[in-house]
Design an enzyme around this catalytic site. Structure first.
Site, PDB file in Angstrom:
ATOM      1  N   LEU A  22       0.829  -1.226   0.000  1.00  0.00           N
ATOM      2  CA  LEU A  22       0.000   0.000   0.000  1.00  0.00           C
ATOM      3  C   LEU A  22       0.856   1.267   0.000  1.00  0.00           C
ATOM      4  O   LEU A  22       0.401   2.325   0.420  1.00  0.00           O
ATOM      5  CB  LEU A  22      -0.995   0.013   1.176  1.00  0.00           C
ATOM      6  CG  LEU A  22      -2.006  -1.140   1.205  1.00  0.00           C
ATOM      7  CD1 LEU A  22      -2.989  -0.957   2.369  1.00  0.00           C
ATOM      8  CD2 LEU A  22      -2.796  -1.220  -0.105  1.00  0.00           C
TER       9      LEU A  22
ATOM     10  N   PHE B  49       3.373  -6.661 -10.718  1.00  0.00           N
ATOM     11  CA  PHE B  49       3.150  -5.237 -11.007  1.00  0.00           C
ATOM     12  C   PHE B  49       3.830  -4.315 -10.003  1.00  0.00           C
ATOM     13  O   PHE B  49       4.007  -3.136 -10.290  1.00  0.00           O
ATOM     14  CB  PHE B  49       1.642  -4.909 -10.967  1.00  0.00           C
ATOM     15  CG  PHE B  49       0.849  -5.617 -12.000  1.00  0.00           C
ATOM     16  CD1 PHE B  49       0.743  -5.107 -13.285  1.00  0.00           C
ATOM     17  CD2 PHE B  49       0.218  -6.807 -11.715  1.00  0.00           C
ATOM     18  CE1 PHE B  49       0.030  -5.775 -14.257  1.00  0.00           C
ATOM     19  CE2 PHE B  49      -0.502  -7.489 -12.683  1.00  0.00           C
ATOM     20  CZ  PHE B  49      -0.605  -6.978 -13.952  1.00  0.00           C
ATOM     21  N   ALA B  50       4.109  -4.831  -8.784  1.00  0.00           N
ATOM     22  CA  ALA B  50       4.577  -3.949  -7.704  1.00  0.00           C
ATOM     23  C   ALA B  50       5.854  -3.228  -8.116  1.00  0.00           C
ATOM     24  O   ALA B  50       6.850  -3.867  -8.449  1.00  0.00           O
ATOM     25  CB  ALA B  50       4.821  -4.779  -6.444  1.00  0.00           C
TER      26      ALA B  50
ATOM     27  N   TYR C  62      14.195   4.793 -13.676  1.00  0.00           N
ATOM     28  CA  TYR C  62      12.992   3.940 -13.686  1.00  0.00           C
ATOM     29  C   TYR C  62      13.110   2.893 -14.791  1.00  0.00           C
ATOM     30  O   TYR C  62      12.997   1.680 -14.559  1.00  0.00           O
ATOM     31  CB  TYR C  62      11.746   4.822 -13.875  1.00  0.00           C
ATOM     32  CG  TYR C  62      10.502   4.059 -14.259  1.00  0.00           C
ATOM     33  CD1 TYR C  62       9.961   3.083 -13.426  1.00  0.00           C
ATOM     34  CD2 TYR C  62       9.851   4.317 -15.480  1.00  0.00           C
ATOM     35  CE1 TYR C  62       8.812   2.387 -13.788  1.00  0.00           C
ATOM     36  CE2 TYR C  62       8.706   3.633 -15.845  1.00  0.00           C
ATOM     37  CZ  TYR C  62       8.192   2.661 -14.997  1.00  0.00           C
ATOM     38  OH  TYR C  62       7.065   1.964 -15.367  1.00  0.00           O
TER      39      TYR C  62
ATOM     40  N   LYS D   8      13.803  -1.389 -14.771  1.00  0.00           N
ATOM     41  CA  LYS D   8      12.917  -2.351 -15.445  1.00  0.00           C
ATOM     42  C   LYS D   8      13.717  -3.262 -16.377  1.00  0.00           C
ATOM     43  O   LYS D   8      13.460  -4.460 -16.454  1.00  0.00           O
ATOM     44  CB  LYS D   8      11.832  -1.608 -16.229  1.00  0.00           C
ATOM     45  CG  LYS D   8      10.799  -0.909 -15.341  1.00  0.00           C
ATOM     46  CD  LYS D   8       9.825  -1.906 -14.756  1.00  0.00           C
ATOM     47  CE  LYS D   8       8.710  -1.217 -13.991  1.00  0.00           C
ATOM     48  NZ  LYS D   8       7.708  -2.150 -13.494  1.00  0.00           N
TER      49      LYS D   8
ATOM     50  N   ASN E 202       1.591   4.399 -22.003  1.00  0.00           N
ATOM     51  CA  ASN E 202       0.611   5.007 -21.095  1.00  0.00           C
ATOM     52  C   ASN E 202      -0.652   4.158 -21.022  1.00  0.00           C
ATOM     53  O   ASN E 202      -1.301   3.930 -22.040  1.00  0.00           O
ATOM     54  CB  ASN E 202       0.237   6.399 -21.599  1.00  0.00           C
ATOM     55  CG  ASN E 202       1.467   7.258 -21.769  1.00  0.00           C
ATOM     56  OD1 ASN E 202       2.038   7.717 -20.804  1.00  0.00           O
ATOM     57  ND2 ASN E 202       1.891   7.426 -23.014  1.00  0.00           N
TER      58      ASN E 202
ATOM     59  N   ARG F 103       1.836  10.200 -28.281  1.00  0.00           N
ATOM     60  CA  ARG F 103       2.136   9.102 -27.358  1.00  0.00           C
ATOM     61  C   ARG F 103       1.163   7.952 -27.578  1.00  0.00           C
ATOM     62  O   ARG F 103       0.055   8.138 -28.079  1.00  0.00           O
ATOM     63  CB  ARG F 103       2.004   9.583 -25.894  1.00  0.00           C
ATOM     64  CG  ARG F 103       3.015  10.650 -25.510  1.00  0.00           C
ATOM     65  CD  ARG F 103       4.413  10.053 -25.402  1.00  0.00           C
ATOM     66  NE  ARG F 103       5.436  11.043 -25.037  1.00  0.00           N
ATOM     67  CZ  ARG F 103       6.202  11.705 -25.902  1.00  0.00           C
ATOM     68  NH1 ARG F 103       6.059  11.523 -27.212  1.00  0.00           N
ATOM     69  NH2 ARG F 103       7.130  12.543 -25.479  1.00  0.00           N
TER      70      ARG F 103
ATOM     71  N   GLY G 297      14.244  16.268 -23.200  1.00  0.00           N
ATOM     72  CA  GLY G 297      14.199  14.804 -23.308  1.00  0.00           C
ATOM     73  C   GLY G 297      12.863  14.230 -23.711  1.00  0.00           C
ATOM     74  O   GLY G 297      12.683  13.015 -23.639  1.00  0.00           O
TER      75      GLY G 297
HETATM   76  N1  LIG Z   1       0.426   3.163 -15.388  1.00  0.00           N
HETATM   77  C1  LIG Z   1       1.108   3.129 -16.543  1.00  0.00           C
HETATM   78  O1  LIG Z   1       0.806   3.879 -17.479  1.00  0.00           O
HETATM   79  C2  LIG Z   1       2.263   2.136 -16.730  1.00  0.00           C
HETATM   80  C3  LIG Z   1       2.944   2.092 -17.945  1.00  0.00           C
HETATM   81  C4  LIG Z   1       3.983   1.159 -18.121  1.00  0.00           C
HETATM   82  C5  LIG Z   1       4.316   0.295 -17.092  1.00  0.00           C
HETATM   83  N2  LIG Z   1       3.653   0.378 -15.899  1.00  0.00           N
HETATM   84  C6  LIG Z   1       4.030  -0.561 -14.809  1.00  0.00           C
HETATM   85  O2  LIG Z   1       2.854  -1.224 -14.379  1.00  0.00           O
HETATM   86  C7  LIG Z   1       2.948  -1.503 -12.972  1.00  0.00           C
HETATM   87  C8  LIG Z   1       1.710  -0.988 -12.259  1.00  0.00           C
HETATM   88  O3  LIG Z   1       1.571   0.414 -12.469  1.00  0.00           O
HETATM   89  P1  LIG Z   1       0.382   1.232 -11.793  1.00  0.00           P
HETATM   90  O4  LIG Z   1       0.152   2.435 -12.618  1.00  0.00           O
HETATM   91  O5  LIG Z   1      -0.739   0.323 -11.500  1.00  0.00           O
HETATM   92  O6  LIG Z   1       1.089   1.688 -10.439  1.00  0.00           O
HETATM   93  P2  LIG Z   1       0.498   1.792  -8.949  1.00  0.00           P
HETATM   94  O7  LIG Z   1       1.447   2.659  -8.172  1.00  0.00           O
HETATM   95  O8  LIG Z   1      -0.940   2.175  -8.996  1.00  0.00           O
HETATM   96  O9  LIG Z   1       0.606   0.279  -8.437  1.00  0.00           O
HETATM   97  C9  LIG Z   1       1.803  -0.281  -7.926  1.00  0.00           C
HETATM   98  C10 LIG Z   1       1.427  -1.065  -6.671  1.00  0.00           C
HETATM   99  O10 LIG Z   1       2.573  -1.752  -6.165  1.00  0.00           O
HETATM  100  C11 LIG Z   1       2.620  -1.603  -4.745  1.00  0.00           C
HETATM  101  N3  LIG Z   1       4.033  -1.785  -4.368  1.00  0.00           N
HETATM  102  C12 LIG Z   1       5.101  -1.042  -4.781  1.00  0.00           C
HETATM  103  N4  LIG Z   1       6.241  -1.550  -4.268  1.00  0.00           N
HETATM  104  C13 LIG Z   1       5.899  -2.645  -3.541  1.00  0.00           C
HETATM  105  C14 LIG Z   1       6.630  -3.618  -2.792  1.00  0.00           C
HETATM  106  N5  LIG Z   1       7.981  -3.562  -2.700  1.00  0.00           N
HETATM  107  N6  LIG Z   1       5.966  -4.606  -2.156  1.00  0.00           N
HETATM  108  C15 LIG Z   1       4.604  -4.687  -2.243  1.00  0.00           C
HETATM  109  N7  LIG Z   1       3.863  -3.799  -2.951  1.00  0.00           N
HETATM  110  C16 LIG Z   1       4.492  -2.798  -3.587  1.00  0.00           C
HETATM  111  C17 LIG Z   1       2.029  -0.231  -4.486  1.00  0.00           C
HETATM  112  O11 LIG Z   1       1.503  -0.060  -3.182  1.00  0.00           O
HETATM  113  C18 LIG Z   1       0.924  -0.162  -5.548  1.00  0.00           C
HETATM  114  O12 LIG Z   1      -0.310  -0.651  -5.057  1.00  0.00           O
HETATM  115  C19 LIG Z   1       4.265  -0.886 -12.498  1.00  0.00           C
HETATM  116  O13 LIG Z   1       5.234  -1.904 -12.455  1.00  0.00           O
HETATM  117  C20 LIG Z   1       4.583   0.133 -13.577  1.00  0.00           C
HETATM  118  O14 LIG Z   1       5.972   0.340 -13.682  1.00  0.00           O
HETATM  119  C21 LIG Z   1       2.645   1.277 -15.691  1.00  0.00           C
END
Ligand SMILES: NC(=O)c1ccc[n+]([C@@H]2O[C@H](COP(=O)([O-])OP(=O)(O)OC[C@H]3O[C@@H](n4cnc5c(N)ncnc54)[C@H](O)[C@@H]3O)[C@@H](O)[C@H]2O)c1
Length: 328
Positions: free
Chosen positions: A33, A70-71, A138, A142, A167, A225, A287
């Site tokens: 969270l 996803f985290a 970032y 990844k 996005n 984008r 950038g």
């Molecule tokens: N939103 C976008 O447009 C987008 C685009 C490309 C990639 N991503 C990737 O998708 C994933 C999800 O993105 P999002 O927008 O849902 O982000 P978000 O911040 O809404 O969700 C990430 C979740 O991971 C949890 N978290 C983070 N570190 C943690 C840990 N060490 N242990 C346990 N929980 C942890 C956070 O509390 C959060 O609920 C990410 O990996 C992000 O890099 C997102």
């Protein structure tokens, strides 16, 4: 199948967890969270509040067969300001997760990578064989996780798929009728920020959308984008889950193939909301490439996935989510 969704209290993880529950999977969410919300975990999923480092092994030991990972921390600006926080917050927990999977004999994983690994591309649309040269920590963390996945596939027989996207937008209506959408803080994504300006316009306030540069070599001068609807993204994750093969790490880009300009996004949001959204043009940001669009040809050919929801659907669904959260 019992599936662990790390980060399932976040925007994308919450929607994918809901889709997995709807598809009949037994889902457990692990999320600390740090940026997520407990009420984003869908009905029908188990929830463990904790970090990957502390809790992954215990959660995996409870019959988990596959992981959707996803985290992560995902603010580009924050990663530039504090790179170490991203290396310890993204690479460290991911390696801890993989190590716990190895110990618990869980070998299937789908990872949320990002198209940010490509940095400033030499050509568009970007394909999976284009060089990965991230321009911020970032993206670098990844690609480091992607490399680790390739090694764990080679050395320990993991079946891994990395999905790279730009996005993500829109919202998803769950089985209980509740909308799940973006609740980032700070919000850096264009569509939620344009919709916040729409809300402000409807309240008679003057919040303006910022357009960073309108002199790019694009048809209307603003940056183009790639956007993908979160429900389409969830569909790709479910397909990837079924497609992992032991000993292989595969990478797929996800995109809509065309991209939309900043002005197009604002215009569609105006149409969807009926609000008179104001926009100010400011200087270009350093950038920012003119066009960032990913090719989905590989995942279309191999997993039969393609984006089905257009920009209007993304804006309309995100607006539904915004309105569902307004005090009544
Ligand atoms: N939103 C976008 O447009 C987008 C685009 C490309 C990639 N991503 C990737 O998708 C994933 C999800 O993105 P999002 O927008 O849902 O982000 P978000 O911040 O809404 O969700 C990430 C979740 O991971 C949890 N978290 C983070 N570190 C943690 C840990 N060490 N242990 C346990 N929980 C942890 C956070 O509390 C959060 O609920 C990410 O990996 C992000 O890099 C997102």
């Amino acid at each position: 199948m019992r599936v662990l969704v790390t980060g399932g209290a976040g925007y994308i993880g919450g929607v994918v967890a809901a889709q997995l529950v709807a598809a009949g999977h037994d889902v457990v969410v692990l999320d600390d969270l740090s940026t997520g919300h407990a009420d984003a975990v869908p009905d029908g999923a188990d929830f463990v509040k904790g970090t990957l480092r502390d809790c992954a092994a215990e959660v995996l030991s409870d019959g988990v067969e596959a992981v959707l990972h996803f985290a992560a921390k995902s603010l580009v600006g924050e990663s530039v300001a504090d790179p170490a926080r991203y290396w310890s917050g993204n690479l460290g927990p991911s390696v801890a997760l993989l190590e716990a999977m190895r110990e618990m004999h869980v070998r299937k994983i789908v990872f949320s990578s990002t198209a940010a690994v490509y940095g400033e591309p030499e050509r568009t649309p970007i394909t999976e064989t284009d060089p990965a040269r991230p321009t911020n920590p970032y993206g670098a963390t990844k690609i480091a996780v992607d490399t680790t996945l390739s090694e764990f596939a080679r050395l320990y027989g993991f079946g891994a798929i990395s999905l790279r996207y730009f996005n993500v937008a829109g919202a998803h209506q769950g089985a209980n009728g509740r909308w799940q959408g973006e609740r980032h803080s700070p919000e850096t994504h264009l569509i939620p920020n344009v919709l916040a300006a729409a809300t402000s316009a409807q309240a008679g306030e003057g919040r303006q959308v910022k357009i960073f540069g309108d002199d790019y070599p694009t048809p209307d001068g603003t940056c183009i984008r790639d956007y993908i609807h979160v429900t389409d993204l969830a569909d790709a994750h479910l397909r990837a889950l079924d497609a992992t093969r032991p000993g292989e790490h595969r990478v797929y880009n996800l995109g809509n193939g065309a991209g939309f300009s900043v002005r197009e996004v604002i215009e569609v949001c105006r149409e969807v909301t009926g609000a008179d959204i104001g926009a100010d043009v400011e200087a270009r940001r350093p950038g920012d490439p003119a066009v960032l669009v990913a090719s989905s040809a590989k995942i279309q050919a191999e997993l039969g996935w393609h984006a089905t929801r257009d920009l209007r659907a993304m804006a309309a669904d995100a607006w539904q989510f915004t309105q569902s959260r307004r005090p009544r």
